[in-house]
Design a protein around this motif. Sequence first.
Motif, PDB file in Angstrom:
ATOM      1  N   LEU A  15      45.579  30.671  45.181  1.00  9.64           N
ATOM      2  CA  LEU A  15      44.328  31.441  44.647  1.00  9.64           C
ATOM      3  C   LEU A  15      44.132  32.860  44.721  1.00  9.64           C
ATOM      4  O   LEU A  15      43.821  33.737  44.203  1.00  9.64           O
ATOM      5  CB  LEU A  15      42.968  30.735  45.369  1.00  9.64           C
ATOM      6  CG  LEU A  15      42.723  29.382  44.911  1.00  9.64           C
ATOM      7  CD1 LEU A  15      41.615  28.912  45.972  1.00  9.64           C
ATOM      8  CD2 LEU A  15      42.199  29.113  43.728  1.00  9.64           C
ATOM      9  N   GLU A  16      44.551  33.341  46.235  1.00 12.85           N
ATOM     10  CA  GLU A  16      45.028  34.842  46.355  1.00 12.85           C
ATOM     11  C   GLU A  16      45.878  35.474  45.215  1.00 12.85           C
ATOM     12  O   GLU A  16      45.394  36.668  44.822  1.00 12.85           O
ATOM     13  CB  GLU A  16      45.160  35.144  47.704  1.00 12.85           C
ATOM     14  CG  GLU A  16      44.998  36.560  47.928  1.00 12.85           C
ATOM     15  CD  GLU A  16      45.613  36.925  49.403  1.00 12.85           C
ATOM     16  OE1 GLU A  16      45.134  38.016  49.968  1.00 12.85           O
ATOM     17  OE2 GLU A  16      46.640  36.445  49.790  1.00 12.85           O
ATOM     18  N   LEU A  17      46.850  34.736  44.899  1.00  8.99           N
ATOM     19  CA  LEU A  17      47.859  35.400  44.029  1.00  8.99           C
ATOM     20  C   LEU A  17      46.818  35.577  42.713  1.00  8.99           C
ATOM     21  O   LEU A  17      47.193  36.433  41.890  1.00  8.99           O
ATOM     22  CB  LEU A  17      48.895  34.376  43.825  1.00  8.99           C
ATOM     23  CG  LEU A  17      50.039  34.716  44.672  1.00  8.99           C
ATOM     24  CD1 LEU A  17      51.015  33.582  44.340  1.00  8.99           C
ATOM     25  CD2 LEU A  17      50.831  36.099  44.347  1.00  8.99           C
ATOM     26  N   VAL A  18      46.127  34.891  42.440  1.00  5.16           N
ATOM     27  CA  VAL A  18      45.521  34.873  41.168  1.00  5.16           C
ATOM     28  C   VAL A  18      44.154  35.827  41.222  1.00  5.16           C
ATOM     29  O   VAL A  18      43.983  36.711  40.031  1.00  5.16           O
ATOM     30  CB  VAL A  18      44.867  33.461  40.618  1.00  5.16           C
ATOM     31  CG1 VAL A  18      44.179  33.599  39.264  1.00  5.16           C
ATOM     32  CG2 VAL A  18      46.060  32.527  40.350  1.00  5.16           C
ATOM     33  N   LEU A  19      43.370  35.740  42.127  1.00  2.00           N
ATOM     34  CA  LEU A  19      42.091  36.447  42.219  1.00  2.00           C
ATOM     35  C   LEU A  19      41.972  37.494  43.356  1.00  2.00           C
ATOM     36  O   LEU A  19      41.210  38.307  43.192  1.00  2.00           O
ATOM     37  CB  LEU A  19      41.078  35.268  42.630  1.00  2.00           C
ATOM     38  CG  LEU A  19      40.849  34.069  41.760  1.00  2.00           C
ATOM     39  CD1 LEU A  19      39.983  33.226  42.560  1.00  2.00           C
ATOM     40  CD2 LEU A  19      40.682  34.592  40.434  1.00  2.00           C
ATOM     41  N   GLY A  20      43.014  37.624  44.213  1.00  4.18           N
ATOM     42  CA  GLY A  20      42.951  38.883  45.283  1.00  4.18           C
ATOM     43  C   GLY A  20      43.038  40.154  44.602  1.00  4.18           C
ATOM     44  O   GLY A  20      44.220  40.262  43.914  1.00  4.18           O
ATOM     45  N   PRO A  21      42.076  41.099  44.766  1.00  7.83           N
ATOM     46  CA  PRO A  21      42.314  42.154  44.065  1.00  7.83           C
ATOM     47  C   PRO A  21      43.378  43.221  44.830  1.00  7.83           C
ATOM     48  O   PRO A  21      44.011  43.885  43.979  1.00  7.83           O
ATOM     49  CB  PRO A  21      41.016  42.931  44.741  1.00  7.83           C
ATOM     50  CG  PRO A  21      40.037  42.021  44.784  1.00  7.83           C
ATOM     51  CD  PRO A  21      41.000  40.833  45.399  1.00  7.83           C
ATOM     52  N   GLU A  22      43.748  42.799  45.786  1.00  7.81           N
ATOM     53  CA  GLU A  22      44.987  43.874  46.228  1.00  7.81           C
ATOM     54  C   GLU A  22      46.210  42.934  46.275  1.00  7.81           C
ATOM     55  O   GLU A  22      47.388  43.559  46.916  1.00  7.81           O
ATOM     56  CB  GLU A  22      44.554  44.271  47.790  1.00  7.81           C
ATOM     57  CG  GLU A  22      43.368  44.667  48.142  1.00  7.81           C
ATOM     58  CD  GLU A  22      43.047  46.047  47.141  1.00  7.81           C
ATOM     59  OE1 GLU A  22      43.983  46.710  46.811  1.00  7.81           O
ATOM     60  OE2 GLU A  22      41.810  46.310  46.832  1.00  7.81           O
ATOM     61  N   ARG A  23      46.400  41.792  46.006  1.00  3.05           N
ATOM     62  CA  ARG A  23      47.395  40.998  46.188  1.00  3.05           C
ATOM     63  C   ARG A  23      48.724  41.418  45.404  1.00  3.05           C
ATOM     64  O   ARG A  23      49.986  41.492  45.617  1.00  3.05           O
ATOM     65  CB  ARG A  23      47.104  39.515  46.006  1.00  3.05           C
ATOM     66  CG  ARG A  23      48.248  38.463  46.098  1.00  3.05           C
ATOM     67  CD  ARG A  23      48.772  38.672  47.587  1.00  3.05           C
ATOM     68  NE  ARG A  23      49.742  37.628  47.956  1.00  3.05           N
ATOM     69  CZ  ARG A  23      51.103  37.846  47.657  1.00  3.05           C
ATOM     70  NH1 ARG A  23      51.301  38.952  46.990  1.00  3.05           N
ATOM     71  NH2 ARG A  23      52.018  37.065  47.817  1.00  3.05           N
TER      72      ARG A  23
END
Length: 580
Positions: A15-23
């Motif tokens: 989910l962080e890969l898709v939605l994380g602003p800094e990822r």
Amino acid sequence: MGSISVGKSTVCEALELVLGPERMFRRPVIDEYDFYAAHYQDGDKGPIEIRIDVVLTGLAPDALRRFRSHLRRWSVEKNDFVEGPAEGNQPGGEGEWCLPVAFIGRFNAAEDDFEGGTFFTHPTPVADDLTDEYSGLGSGLKSFTREDKRMVGFLYLRTNRTGNRALSFQRGSLLDTVVRLESESHGQLWEKALQELAEVVLIGDDSPFLKVQTEVRSRVERFLSLTDDPSAVDVRVSDLTREHLREVLRLFLAPLPGAHGVPFNRLSTGSLNLLVFALLTYIAELRGDESVIFAMEEPEIALPPHAQRRLVDFVVQRMGQVIITSHSPYIIEKFDPEHIVVFSRDNTGVLKSNTVALPADFKIKRFRDNRRQFAEAVLARAVLVVEGATEAAVLHAISDFLDADPSIPDYLHLDLAGITIFDAGGDTVVPLYGPVFAAMGKPVFGIHDTPTKPFEASLQQKAKQFTRYQVIPYKGIEALLVEETPIHIQRAFAASARLRDDYPGGDPLPPVANDGDVRDYVLNLLTKRKGTAGGYAALLLAECSRLEHLPQSLVTFLIDVNTDLPNSEIPAVPPTNDAS
């Protein structure tokens, strides 16, 4: 939810890969081990793509306006997109507006490195032979940018939280995000900080550094021409650049008990966890709570149960959507079954999930009255359903003995095997839980004594859902214990019980009592002191010193459960409409 290493963290990181602003700013954005079995090329050395699709629903009005050209209709009933006239921006129609987005990553052989990006997946672009755009990463899909992700408001509270980065002022940290969001309404905070620091005078007329400054200047001027300004040689608190300020600024706190502030990295692990969480709630409030997707990974780490419950209550009440992974029953019990998903992984490494879907005839009150036990069952690899607390205590005691016996080297203790014991509260209730835990994808075992009357057909059908199911040929577990433990063990138990503070009273066992009298006496003691707390059944088994002293029917049952577990298959759960 689920046991360790089943993929809960993997889902959060996806989910962080898709939605994380800094990822997307991490390098590399993915690596070899993000691919299944580390295979990132096919047999022809072509790239294998990672694709993670996410559908966002419940969008805030601002997000609906911003993403209007990328929205689709979503049907909760069908759990799928609505095709046909409701597509695009046409008014009305079935379902709610949703935003489909995706992360796509792969190995770039030309660069000998990995690449990845996030994209809107609607509308699907039409390939144009005149451009190479559609052959690149994303095949012509429009990028889902950093600013777009900020509108979504995804916040991720990781499990390994030292705070070294999260609580620093480095780019992309929590404090940096707070500063950026506050700057949007209160002006340029970094610029103001630099101006104020530039005005700080460290070497004044009464400063002990004044002599050092004077002597340094006199010696430097022998070799280097300086201006006449008194501050030609000066001491500043930093390089007075934004980047250096990010490196040297530290958050100080003075938690109780205590009176002095210390740098955040000197706080306890539990305090750091709560501090990180507090900053995430600050960011959520700045963005607007209702538009935030809040993901927390194992928030129970280093926190006592009351703090775990308080934390969960806060985020559930305040955030738009909350995703929590946990091994804590104190957290899991806060959620109703429709909000719990159980993760598991098969022997090939394939991730699976099952919802906690109670059968239609299973009363919700039964779930609510057993929340803590259900929470532990969700975390278990398998579930052993018993009819009462005495059975639970006896089976645990026998498992302890088998685990310590070198003659049974292949036996795994119930705890080590990941089997939790579930107290159903009665022999007629045990079969009800077979379909419940089988539907979660768990091996489920059941044991109870002989009921006073035969089960109805509906209960007999439910009993078939157990991986292994056994009815002991006695009216109670106490009767089994006095029949299957040696008389000398029972005599020793009777003598030691007489000396206990919680002895239920009555005449002691006569030294000349025959075997029948011993059994009657012990049965009476076990019946008067049933259960786990203060129960005497486990005390009787504690007198056993050899494997053959234990009740052999229960020993055989636990060994069979241990044998069944690695290869157990969950039987299909047939539909049922009978009331329970």
